[in-house]
Write an enzyme that holds these catalytic residues in place. Structure first.
Site, PDB file in Angstrom:
ATOM      1  N   GLU A   1       0.819  -1.230   0.000  1.00  0.00           N
ATOM      2  CA  GLU A   1       0.000   0.000   0.000  1.00  0.00           C
ATOM      3  C   GLU A   1       0.844   1.268   0.000  1.00  0.00           C
ATOM      4  O   GLU A   1       0.883   2.014   0.989  1.00  0.00           O
ATOM      5  CB  GLU A   1      -0.912   0.005   1.224  1.00  0.00           C
ATOM      6  CG  GLU A   1      -1.875  -1.156   1.255  1.00  0.00           C
ATOM      7  CD  GLU A   1      -2.722  -1.191   2.517  1.00  0.00           C
ATOM      8  OE1 GLU A   1      -2.277  -0.685   3.558  1.00  0.00           O
ATOM      9  OE2 GLU A   1      -3.824  -1.740   2.474  1.00  0.00           O
TER      10      GLU A   1
ATOM     11  N   GLU B   1      -5.244  -8.141  -0.639  1.00  0.00           N
ATOM     12  CA  GLU B   1      -5.919  -8.219   0.663  1.00  0.00           C
ATOM     13  C   GLU B   1      -7.408  -7.989   0.483  1.00  0.00           C
ATOM     14  O   GLU B   1      -7.810  -7.113  -0.297  1.00  0.00           O
ATOM     15  CB  GLU B   1      -5.417  -7.118   1.615  1.00  0.00           C
ATOM     16  CG  GLU B   1      -3.981  -7.263   2.031  1.00  0.00           C
ATOM     17  CD  GLU B   1      -3.519  -6.126   2.947  1.00  0.00           C
ATOM     18  OE1 GLU B   1      -4.359  -5.500   3.628  1.00  0.00           O
ATOM     19  OE2 GLU B   1      -2.307  -5.865   2.962  1.00  0.00           O
TER      20      GLU B   1
HETATM   21  C1  BG6 Z   1      -4.284  -2.951   5.291  1.00  0.00           C
HETATM   22  C2  BG6 Z   1      -2.913  -3.321   5.784  1.00  0.00           C
HETATM   23  O1  BG6 Z   1      -4.340  -1.591   5.046  1.00  0.00           O
HETATM   24  O2  BG6 Z   1      -5.346  -3.173   6.141  1.00  0.00           O
HETATM   25  C3  BG6 Z   1      -2.884  -4.471   6.765  1.00  0.00           C
HETATM   26  O3  BG6 Z   1      -2.065  -3.622   4.700  1.00  0.00           O
HETATM   27  C4  BG6 Z   1      -4.010  -4.331   7.743  1.00  0.00           C
HETATM   28  O4  BG6 Z   1      -1.628  -4.513   7.386  1.00  0.00           O
HETATM   29  C5  BG6 Z   1      -5.325  -4.325   6.973  1.00  0.00           C
HETATM   30  O5  BG6 Z   1      -4.029  -5.310   8.735  1.00  0.00           O
HETATM   31  C6  BG6 Z   1      -6.551  -4.273   7.840  1.00  0.00           C
HETATM   32  O6  BG6 Z   1      -6.485  -3.192   8.711  1.00  0.00           O
HETATM   33  P1  BG6 Z   1      -6.649  -3.378  10.279  1.00  0.00           P
HETATM   34  O7  BG6 Z   1      -6.367  -2.035  10.860  1.00  0.00           O
HETATM   35  O8  BG6 Z   1      -8.034  -3.819  10.483  1.00  0.00           O
HETATM   36  O9  BG6 Z   1      -5.646  -4.411  10.663  1.00  0.00           O
END
Ligand code: BG6
Length: 486
Positions: free
Chosen positions: A191, A384
């Protein structure tokens, strides 16, 4: 009509800082995520504030001295460093075809500027990646998922300093030379647009130390773009045929109304939050609209002679993004607000939200896939996607996460639609396939996994793994190549 191909890469993703633990073992140096503080007694408001609060000099210095690691969950994670063999066995049981994780820079170069790499760190990744292949999984490696060796911040100022580009490229070259053949897909930066939206995570800035904060954010981003391009160059030289991607957190956005001002606001939000980053990585140059933003926001960055050529000659082989939710663009300052990943947006009345207020929008994934593919015509890998929720471990060891199955099912359906639309979608690594510490709020109770980890917000618990209902669902989804989604 097109569908998921037989080669489609179904998988799962985690990041080193959120999973590994063992923060001071195996020759690892302290990294910037090891310094983020969390207190389990905080209420929801305090936790949310903590997500948005940037690192301060005081917090940074206190963390450097801290002895008790309870309040530093990234130092213990889920102990994946020691449990990876058992965890990979579960991934294999699920039929996963690819595993995405990040490499911890401070395991390879504990201080970032060391003369030679830490052999124990290199051996760890050789073992980990060999184990993946042994279990039938390809490897998708993120070279940097936020955490850099702390020494690079204290001695050099982190990404502000051009020297850090050299240290980073040397680190990446070490990986290509020493573990390169074991990696199937590379992602230099997780990201890359995070440098703007969470400046400590994204580019290690400590706000109270900056005189011209806005310019510095874009100076750091420029250094990351150069590091990204030089890394692509090195990968292609050292590992001919290597696939190196560019990734953003995708902030899919819709106009709040059909009022032309709202529509224009959507275009601006899309450009400045998303496309600015992918345009540079995929088209190899700063987009025209950036000049206006820089001028109007009084942003000044320094480019070295030759930088434009470096960017132009070394563009990405594929694109990747994280996708969790969508948002709304409007010029109305009083429009109802909603939470979200990295940036908060406005409320969409047509969407439900997760326990953390992120607006669930499977169709937005299809929209994003179409928009990104249309614009760049590059293969796309969803790096993701998933839902953070309060899961409950029942006394019989079961976890009834039907809401997760629902979330995943609807998103997979939309991926299928996008493929039918003609999008060249090559893979999907669900986030975080096993429960890990959340990145934004540092809560262990915000769980994404299809595998439950018995560990609480202070690191207490058996650390034992349990299969959630969604485990069997995802297994079936993979086995049937996205056909059996019931
Ligand atoms: C993404 C990141 O932006 O979101 C991850 O790359 C992160 O590292 C994921 O875990 C979800 O966000 P969060 O704050 O719920 O863990």
């Amino acid at each position: 009509m097109k569908n998921f191909t037989d080669e489609f890469l179904w998988g799962g993703a985690i990041a080193a800082s959120q999973a590994d633990g063992a923060y001071d073992e195996g020759g690892k140096g302290l990294d910037t995520q090891d310094l983020r503080y969390f207190d389990a007694s905080w209420d929801k408001t305090k936790r949310t504030e903590n997500r948005n609060r940037n690192m301060t000099t005081q917090m940074f210095e206190e963390a450097l001295k801290a002895k008790d690691i309870t309040h530093y969950p990234f130092r213990w994670g889920i102990d994946f460093y020691h449990t990876y063999k058992d965890d990979l066995a579960l991934f294999e049981e699920m039929g996963m075809k690819i595993f995405r994780t990040s490499i911890n820079w401070a395991r390879i170069y504990p201080n970032g500027d060391d003369k030679t790499p830490n052999e124990e760190g290199i051996q760890y990744y050789i073992n980990l990646f060999d184990e993946c292949h042994k279990r039938g999984m390809k490897v998708f490696a993120t070279i940097l998922h936020y955490n850099i060796p702390v020494n690079l911040v204290t001695q050099y100022g982190g990404w502000k300093n051009r020297k850090v580009v050299d240290f980073y490229v040397r680190y990446a070259k070490t990986l290509f030379e020493r573990v390169g053949k074991r990696v199937d897909y590379w992602l230099p930066f997780n990201e890359i647009n995070c440098s703007r939206f969470n400046t400590y995570n994204g580019c290690c800035l400590i706000k109270d130390q900056e005189e011209d904060y806005e310019s510095m954010i874009f100076q750091c981003a420029h250094h990351q773009f150069i590091a990204n391009a030089l890394t692509i160059k090195a990968a292609h030289e050292i590992l001919p045929g290597a696939m190196v991607g560019g990734m953003i957190a995708r902030f899919t956005t819709y106009p709040a109304t059909c009022k032309p001002d709202d529509v224009m606001q959507m275009i601006l939000d899309d450009n400045y939050r998303n496309y600015f980053y992918t345009d540079i990585m995929a088209r190899g140059k700063y987009p025209e609209y950036a000049q206006r933003m820089f001028a109007e926001s009084n942003i000044h960055i320094h480019k070295e002679p030759g930088d434009d050529e470096i960017l132009a000659k070394n563009t990405v082989d594929f694109l990747s993004f994280s996708y969790y939710m969508s948002m709304i663009s409007t010029t109305d300052p009083n429009y109802e607000k909603a939470s979200g990943n990295l940036v908060s947006g406005s409320k969409n009345p047509y969407l439900e939200s997760s326990d953390w207020g992120w607006q669930i929008d499977p169709v937005g994934l299809r929209i994003s896939l179409n928009q990104m593919y249309d614009r760049y015509q590059l293969p796309i890998f969803i790096g993701e996607n998933g839902i953070g929720a309060h899961d409950v471990l029942e006394s019989d060891g079961s976890i009834h996460d039907t809401y997760r199955i629902e979330y995943l099912r609807e998103h997979v359906k939309q991926m299928k639609e996008a493929i039918k639309d003609g999008v060249n979608l090559i893979g999907y690594t669900m986030w975080g396939i096993i429960d890990i510490v959340s990145c934004g709020t540092i809560e262990m109770s915000k769980r994404y996994g299809v595998i439950y980890v018995d560990r609480d917000e202070e690191g207490k618990g058996t650390n034992k793994r349990y299969k959630k209902y969604s485990f069997e669902w995802y297994k079936k989804c993979i086995e049937s190549n996205g056909e059996d989604l019931d």
